[in-house]
Design a protein around this motif. Structure first.
Motif, PDB file in Angstrom:
ATOM      1  N   ALA A  18      10.780   3.627   7.819  1.00 42.03           N
ATOM      2  CA  ALA A  18       9.869   2.702   7.145  1.00 42.03           C
ATOM      3  C   ALA A  18       9.883   1.344   7.844  1.00 42.03           C
ATOM      4  O   ALA A  18       8.873   0.664   7.907  1.00 42.03           O
ATOM      5  CB  ALA A  18      10.265   2.565   5.684  1.00 42.03           C
ATOM      6  N   ALA A  19      11.068   0.950   8.358  1.00 43.56           N
ATOM      7  CA  ALA A  19      11.138  -0.281   9.161  1.00 43.56           C
ATOM      8  C   ALA A  19      11.683   0.084  10.535  1.00 43.56           C
ATOM      9  O   ALA A  19      12.835   0.495  10.654  1.00 43.56           O
ATOM     10  CB  ALA A  19      12.052  -1.292   8.484  1.00 43.56           C
ATOM     11  N   ALA A  74      20.425  -3.970  11.647  1.00 38.10           N
ATOM     12  CA  ALA A  74      20.812  -2.825  10.824  1.00 38.10           C
ATOM     13  C   ALA A  74      20.582  -3.175   9.353  1.00 38.10           C
ATOM     14  O   ALA A  74      20.092  -2.350   8.568  1.00 38.10           O
ATOM     15  CB  ALA A  74      22.269  -2.462  11.082  1.00 38.10           C
ATOM     16  N   ALA A  75      20.918  -4.415   8.994  1.00 34.54           N
ATOM     17  CA  ALA A  75      20.713  -4.861   7.607  1.00 34.54           C
ATOM     18  C   ALA A  75      19.221  -4.834   7.266  1.00 34.54           C
ATOM     19  O   ALA A  75      18.824  -4.377   6.188  1.00 34.54           O
ATOM     20  CB  ALA A  75      21.286  -6.266   7.422  1.00 34.54           C
ATOM     21  N   GLU A  76      18.407  -5.265   8.226  1.00 36.49           N
ATOM     22  CA  GLU A  76      16.959  -5.264   7.986  1.00 36.49           C
ATOM     23  C   GLU A  76      16.431  -3.831   7.823  1.00 36.49           C
ATOM     24  O   GLU A  76      15.557  -3.566   6.990  1.00 36.49           O
ATOM     25  CB  GLU A  76      16.264  -5.962   9.159  1.00 36.49           C
ATOM     26  CG  GLU A  76      14.800  -6.259   8.917  1.00 36.49           C
ATOM     27  CD  GLU A  76      14.127  -6.827  10.166  1.00 36.49           C
ATOM     28  OE1 GLU A  76      14.818  -7.430  11.016  1.00 36.49           O
ATOM     29  OE2 GLU A  76      12.898  -6.615  10.291  1.00 36.49           O
ATOM     30  N   ALA A  77      16.990  -2.897   8.615  1.00 35.05           N
ATOM     31  CA  ALA A  77      16.559  -1.495   8.524  1.00 35.05           C
ATOM     32  C   ALA A  77      16.819  -0.940   7.126  1.00 35.05           C
ATOM     33  O   ALA A  77      16.126  -0.041   6.661  1.00 35.05           O
ATOM     34  CB  ALA A  77      17.266  -0.650   9.579  1.00 35.05           C
ATOM     35  N   ALA A 120      14.509  -3.939   4.334  1.00 38.90           N
ATOM     36  CA  ALA A 120      13.042  -4.045   4.388  1.00 38.90           C
ATOM     37  C   ALA A 120      12.351  -2.864   3.684  1.00 38.90           C
ATOM     38  O   ALA A 120      11.433  -3.080   2.884  1.00 38.90           O
ATOM     39  CB  ALA A 120      12.565  -4.210   5.829  1.00 38.90           C
ATOM     40  N   PRO A 121      12.771  -1.622   3.935  1.00 31.99           N
ATOM     41  CA  PRO A 121      12.091  -0.512   3.246  1.00 31.99           C
ATOM     42  C   PRO A 121      12.243  -0.580   1.724  1.00 31.99           C
ATOM     43  O   PRO A 121      11.306  -0.241   0.990  1.00 31.99           O
ATOM     44  CB  PRO A 121      12.797   0.744   3.795  1.00 31.99           C
ATOM     45  CG  PRO A 121      13.401   0.314   5.077  1.00 31.99           C
ATOM     46  CD  PRO A 121      13.774  -1.120   4.902  1.00 31.99           C
ATOM     47  N   SER A 149       9.988  -2.984  -3.932  1.00 31.90           N
ATOM     48  CA  SER A 149      10.482  -3.968  -4.908  1.00 31.90           C
ATOM     49  C   SER A 149      11.918  -3.693  -5.368  1.00 31.90           C
ATOM     50  O   SER A 149      12.258  -3.901  -6.526  1.00 31.90           O
ATOM     51  CB  SER A 149       9.579  -4.043  -6.142  1.00 31.90           C
ATOM     52  OG  SER A 149       8.247  -4.203  -5.748  1.00 31.90           O
ATOM     53  N   VAL A 150      12.722  -3.184  -4.463  1.00 27.46           N
ATOM     54  CA  VAL A 150      14.131  -2.946  -4.774  1.00 27.46           C
ATOM     55  C   VAL A 150      14.975  -3.823  -3.841  1.00 27.46           C
ATOM     56  O   VAL A 150      14.693  -3.905  -2.650  1.00 27.46           O
ATOM     57  CB  VAL A 150      14.492  -1.454  -4.565  1.00 27.46           C
ATOM     58  CG1 VAL A 150      16.003  -1.232  -4.618  1.00 27.46           C
ATOM     59  CG2 VAL A 150      13.790  -0.589  -5.610  1.00 27.46           C
ATOM     60  N   ALA A 151      15.994  -4.494  -4.405  1.00 26.56           N
ATOM     61  CA  ALA A 151      16.858  -5.361  -3.593  1.00 26.56           C
ATOM     62  C   ALA A 151      18.230  -4.717  -3.415  1.00 26.56           C
ATOM     63  O   ALA A 151      18.690  -3.960  -4.274  1.00 26.56           O
ATOM     64  CB  ALA A 151      16.997  -6.717  -4.266  1.00 26.56           C
TER      65      ALA A 151
END
Ligand SMILES: Nc1ncnc2c1ncn2[C@@H]1O[C@H](COP(=O)(O)OP(=O)(O)OP(=O)(O)O)[C@@H](O)[C@H]1O
Ligand SMILES: [Mg+2]
Length: 390
Positions: free
Chosen positions: A17-18, A239-242, A245-246, A251-253
């Motif tokens: 997705a990212a 890696a954190a963004e991968a 971001a998805p 709308s989930v953190a």
């Protein structure tokens, strides 16, 4: 949380997705496409890295970008036992069939005729002219049987057809380390001719870390011909963004500590990030993904890797090959000297040659340099050490 909405994608070639950390390669590919459209040449790209780092996904993105620009895109996966002629022929069939119509330009009709001759030796039925009358058209002759000559002819004519429309031809080859030696030399030589003569052609190859060495052995000028990109693990922020971001798109953190846990456990390896991300999501009650969810997710993910990802590789090896792998595992993921493996097994290096070759052919190990073997996936050594010695 709802598995239907789960945005992670562990698997082979599944688009994440990212798609993070590949901006340099994508920007270079964009420039290559634009240069070719402007009548300039572009350096072919080589993407190399271990299994599961995202080479196929990136190659698909290359294909998508070229298709978006209405290029002719031929994409194939090399396989031991399938000739490059056959594979390229098959991969060109769809794009040419889409374009072939009686009103097509002369260059396209010529390309179709050359393509039909290229395939003639493997497809004597000649189902390749798409019902067009090509008797008045030039072209053909890509059937000398010498791959280098024939490939040069066919890619020239197809690229010329693309150029007629102000577009280009992209040739994308996955698992390129499995292209037979002589065929790889022919491909390099065609790419070399194309870049000298300014054809509207650009090439992208993807494969294991041994690919640059294999290319250099096929043609000594490879090191200057290609633009080489190591595709590897993602640095911690990427890696954190991968992971985040998805989820954010749904709308989930993720709690910071949860991200940190997965990132450190996956060590930046894209496949594991997707696996652990998927399992953390599935375990979470929501609305956020907590550290507890991440811990359970990683544990479940590891169990899934042990019963799938690693297990399948291990089971593919014969008992003799497993003994070889076990001797390698003592060195961890770093790679082992063939001599060290032989002495651990109390055997002569030469007598283990066939075992080593079979393991390479099965894609379980590769040779980063002469006399060295290493696992093609991270964590394999650990997995093997956990297996009971039978
Ligand atoms: N840039 C990226 N960011 C996040 N995840 C990624 C990225 N690239 C790939 N992935 C994920 O990693 C996994 C492996 O991708 P892919 O199949 O493209 O790897 P590969 O290098 O081609 O592996 P193999 O050598 O086994 O063919 C997939 O689950 C994919 O979704
Ligand atoms: Mg792949």
């Amino acid at each position: 949380m709802d598995p239907v909405r789960n945005p992670y994608s562990p698997g082979a070639g599944r688009r994440p997705a990212a798609l993070v950390g590949r901006d340099v390669q994508l920007a270079e590919w964009d420039v290559a496409l634009q240069r070719v459209e402007a009548g300039r040449t572009a350096q072919p790209a080589v993407l190399y890295g271990l299994r599961g780092v995202g080479k196929t996904v990136l190659l698909s993105e290359f294909a998508r970008k070229a298709i978006d620009r209405n290029w002719i895109v031929t994409r194939l996966e090399a396989r031991a036992g399938t000739s490059l002629r056959e594979a390229i022929g098959d991969a060109l069939h769809g794009p040419l069939a889409d374009l072939a119509r009686p009103s097509a330009g002369q260059r396209l009709l010529r390309a179709v005729k050359t393509m039909a001759s290229f395939r003639a030796s493997v497809d004597p039925g000649g189902a390749w002219s798409f019902g067009l009358d090509l008797s008045q058209v030039g072209g053909g002759g890509a059937d000398t049987g010498v791959l280098e000559v024939d490939l040069t002819k066919v890619l020239h004519d197809v690229a010329a057809a693309a150029a007629e429309e102000g577009k280009g031809l992209a040739v994308l080859v996955d698992e390129a380390q499995d292209v037979a030696d002589g065929e790889l030399a022919a491909l390099c030589s065609t790419a070399h001719t194309a870049s000298q003569a300014g054809w509207a052609l650009t090439v992208g190859l993807a494969g294991l870390p041994s690919l640059p060495r294999i290319l250099a052995e096929a043609k000594s000028y490879s090191e200057r011909l290609f633009s080489f990109h190591t595709i590897g693990n993602l640095a911690a922020p990427l890696a954190a963004e991968a992971l985040t971001a998805p989820a954010a798109a749904e709308s989930v953190a993720w709690e910071d500590a949860a991200v940190e846990h997965v990132v450190s456990q996956a060590a930046g390896y894209p496949y594991f990030l997707q696996q652990f991300g998927q399992d953390s999501w599935n375990d979470a009650a929501g609305p956020d993904i907590t550290l507890t969810d991440a811990r359970v997710g990683v544990a479940n993910g590891r169990a899934a890797l042990d019963t799938g990802f690693f297990r399948i590789r291990w089971d593919r090896a014969t008992p003799a090959e497993q003994r070889y792998l076990r001797a390698m595992a003592a060195d961890g993921d770093a790679g082992s000297g063939s001599g060290d493996v032989a002495s651990r097994l109390d055997r002569k290096i030469t007598s283990l040659g066939p075992t080593r070759a079979n393991l390479i052919a099965k894609g379980l190990v590769y040779a980063p340099e002469h006399g060295v073997v290493a696992f093609t996936v991270p964590g394999m050594a650990d997995f093997i050490r956990r297996q009971p010695d039978r």
